[in-house]
Design an enzyme around this catalytic site. Structure first.
Site, PDB file in Angstrom:
ATOM      1  N   HIS A  97     -10.638  -3.706   6.102  1.00  0.00           N
ATOM      2  CA  HIS A  97     -10.388  -5.061   5.639  1.00  0.00           C
ATOM      3  C   HIS A  97      -9.075  -5.115   4.858  1.00  0.00           C
ATOM      4  O   HIS A  97      -8.594  -4.102   4.368  1.00  0.00           O
ATOM      5  CB  HIS A  97     -11.477  -5.520   4.652  1.00  0.00           C
ATOM      6  CG  HIS A  97     -12.876  -5.297   5.076  1.00  0.00           C
ATOM      7  ND1 HIS A  97     -13.694  -6.322   5.498  1.00  0.00           N
ATOM      8  CD2 HIS A  97     -13.640  -4.175   5.105  1.00  0.00           C
ATOM      9  CE1 HIS A  97     -14.901  -5.846   5.778  1.00  0.00           C
ATOM     10  NE2 HIS A  97     -14.887  -4.546   5.542  1.00  0.00           N
ATOM     11  N   TYR A  98      -8.532  -6.325   4.701  1.00  0.00           N
ATOM     12  CA  TYR A  98      -7.567  -6.562   3.629  1.00  0.00           C
ATOM     13  C   TYR A  98      -8.225  -7.458   2.585  1.00  0.00           C
ATOM     14  O   TYR A  98      -9.167  -8.206   2.881  1.00  0.00           O
ATOM     15  CB  TYR A  98      -6.241  -7.136   4.120  1.00  0.00           C
ATOM     16  CG  TYR A  98      -6.273  -8.454   4.856  1.00  0.00           C
ATOM     17  CD1 TYR A  98      -6.884  -9.597   4.345  1.00  0.00           C
ATOM     18  CD2 TYR A  98      -5.621  -8.576   6.082  1.00  0.00           C
ATOM     19  CE1 TYR A  98      -6.875 -10.802   5.016  1.00  0.00           C
ATOM     20  CE2 TYR A  98      -5.606  -9.791   6.761  1.00  0.00           C
ATOM     21  CZ  TYR A  98      -6.240 -10.894   6.225  1.00  0.00           C
ATOM     22  OH  TYR A  98      -6.228 -12.087   6.887  1.00  0.00           O
ATOM     23  N   THR A  99      -7.709  -7.400   1.352  1.00  0.00           N
ATOM     24  CA  THR A  99      -8.365  -8.114   0.255  1.00  0.00           C
ATOM     25  C   THR A  99      -7.885  -9.553   0.081  1.00  0.00           C
ATOM     26  O   THR A  99      -8.537 -10.336  -0.599  1.00  0.00           O
ATOM     27  CB  THR A  99      -8.134  -7.384  -1.070  1.00  0.00           C
ATOM     28  OG1 THR A  99      -6.734  -7.364  -1.358  1.00  0.00           O
ATOM     29  CG2 THR A  99      -8.679  -5.957  -1.006  1.00  0.00           C
ATOM     30  N   HIS A 109     -12.552  -5.927  10.480  1.00  0.00           N
ATOM     31  CA  HIS A 109     -13.494  -7.008  10.226  1.00  0.00           C
ATOM     32  C   HIS A 109     -13.404  -8.060  11.332  1.00  0.00           C
ATOM     33  O   HIS A 109     -14.423  -8.648  11.724  1.00  0.00           O
ATOM     34  CB  HIS A 109     -13.185  -7.628   8.861  1.00  0.00           C
ATOM     35  CG  HIS A 109     -14.358  -8.306   8.240  1.00  0.00           C
ATOM     36  ND1 HIS A 109     -14.288  -8.942   7.020  1.00  0.00           N
ATOM     37  CD2 HIS A 109     -15.641  -8.480   8.663  1.00  0.00           C
ATOM     38  CE1 HIS A 109     -15.470  -9.449   6.718  1.00  0.00           C
ATOM     39  NE2 HIS A 109     -16.309  -9.195   7.700  1.00  0.00           N
ATOM     40  N   ASP A 120      -9.009 -10.266   9.245  1.00  0.00           N
ATOM     41  CA  ASP A 120      -8.526  -9.004   8.679  1.00  0.00           C
ATOM     42  C   ASP A 120      -8.982  -7.803   9.519  1.00  0.00           C
ATOM     43  O   ASP A 120     -10.033  -7.862  10.149  1.00  0.00           O
ATOM     44  CB  ASP A 120      -8.994  -8.850   7.225  1.00  0.00           C
ATOM     45  CG  ASP A 120     -10.495  -8.983   7.038  1.00  0.00           C
ATOM     46  OD1 ASP A 120     -11.092  -9.896   7.614  1.00  0.00           O
ATOM     47  OD2 ASP A 120     -11.070  -8.174   6.300  1.00  0.00           O
ATOM     48  N   GLU A 168     -11.500  -1.466   1.893  1.00  0.00           N
ATOM     49  CA  GLU A 168     -10.605  -2.602   1.641  1.00  0.00           C
ATOM     50  C   GLU A 168      -9.223  -2.075   1.270  1.00  0.00           C
ATOM     51  O   GLU A 168      -9.098  -1.116   0.505  1.00  0.00           O
ATOM     52  CB  GLU A 168     -11.136  -3.454   0.481  1.00  0.00           C
ATOM     53  CG  GLU A 168     -12.454  -4.146   0.768  1.00  0.00           C
ATOM     54  CD  GLU A 168     -12.265  -5.544   1.331  1.00  0.00           C
ATOM     55  OE1 GLU A 168     -11.100  -5.947   1.555  1.00  0.00           O
ATOM     56  OE2 GLU A 168     -13.289  -6.225   1.544  1.00  0.00           O
TER      57      GLU A 168
END
Length: 259
Positions: free
Chosen positions: A41-43, A151, A161, A104
């Site tokens: 994921h990215y945050t 994700h 993401d 993440e």
């Protein structure tokens, strides 16, 4: 003087206090790990806000990797379930929180501007840290390369993401994913340009790869959304959701199903 009944009660209480007596001398050979997938994921925000959200909010992740410096934070023990995947599916497995490790990466994601959507790149040192972490996880849990996913792969109708600038090809070169061979894709693309496959074929191939996709036989909006998620992973230069010859070639080579 202790009566026999009283002695029996004491013995039972002692057994309860120490827990049940368990014989561990016959372990089964038929089992595997709870962890079957890794989800990236990215945050969408900076480090401090990411830590706040992932440690004091409703969301959580097993690991968080900072950008500068690329510190690896363990937020949830791997033996515990983290809340990072939500409603999700991959290879027929649903609700992947129970069977995955979530990682993440601190990254803003994207910004919408007058000139269109602008995606933020990942830092080199951050990806290097991710590769080290992934190699350790994959070795310990024997996770298959195709089960390292984004994700957007497991929830294509609602998530973007880790985005089109995430370096999936580089991870695959490190043994942490799959990437189709360019020559095989070019040959398959030439064939598909002459005889385009049906909408049903695209849906079948996407499902075979692992995606949750309608089997309607039509290029409906949900199917195009899944196509865009697939393209974001394997053709990030153009993830428009179109069922074109190059997308067909990528699917064909990845699935080993020439047509």
């Amino acid at each position: 003087m202790k009566t026999p009944a009283f002695a029996l009660i004491l013995a039972l209480l002692a057994g309860c206090a120490g827990g049940p007596q368990i014989d561990n001398s016959h372990p089964s050979a038929s089992y595997d790990s709870r962890v079957q997938f890794v989800v990236l994921h990215y945050t969408s925000t900076d480090l401090q806000h990411s830590l706040q959200l992932l440690t004091h909010g409703e969301l959580s992740s097993h690991y968080l990797i900072g950008a500068a410096p690329p510190t690896i934070y363990r937020l949830v023990d791997e033996n515990q379930r983290a809340w990072h995947a939500g409603e999700s599916e991959w290879q027929g497995r649903t609700w992947l929180n129970s069977s995955s490790i979530g990682i993440e990466l601190v990254n803003p994601g994207y910004a919408d501007s007058a000139n269109g959507r602008v995606w933020y790149p990942y830092r080199e040192e951050q990806i290097e840290a991710l590769i080290v972490l992934l190699k350790d996880i994959v070795q310990r849990y024997r996770i298959a390369p195709e089960n390292i996913v984004g994700h957007s792969d497991i929830a294509p109708q609602r998530k973007l993401d880790p985005g089109p600038l995430f370096p999936w090809q580089r991870l695959a070169a490190a043994g942490l994913g799959r990437w189709p061979e360019a020559g095989a894709v070019a040959r398959a693309q030439a064939r598909f340009a002459q005889a385009p496959p049906s909408a049903g074929w695209f849906q079948q191939q996407l499902r075979r790869l692992g995606y949750a996709v309608p089997q309607s036989g039509e290029l409906d909006a949900p199917t195009r959304q899944v196509l865009a998620a697939f393209q974001m992973h394997y053709r990030p230069s153009r993830c428009d959701g179109q069922a074109d010859a190059q997308t067909a070639a990528l699917l064909s080579v990845l699935n080993g199903s020439p047509r």
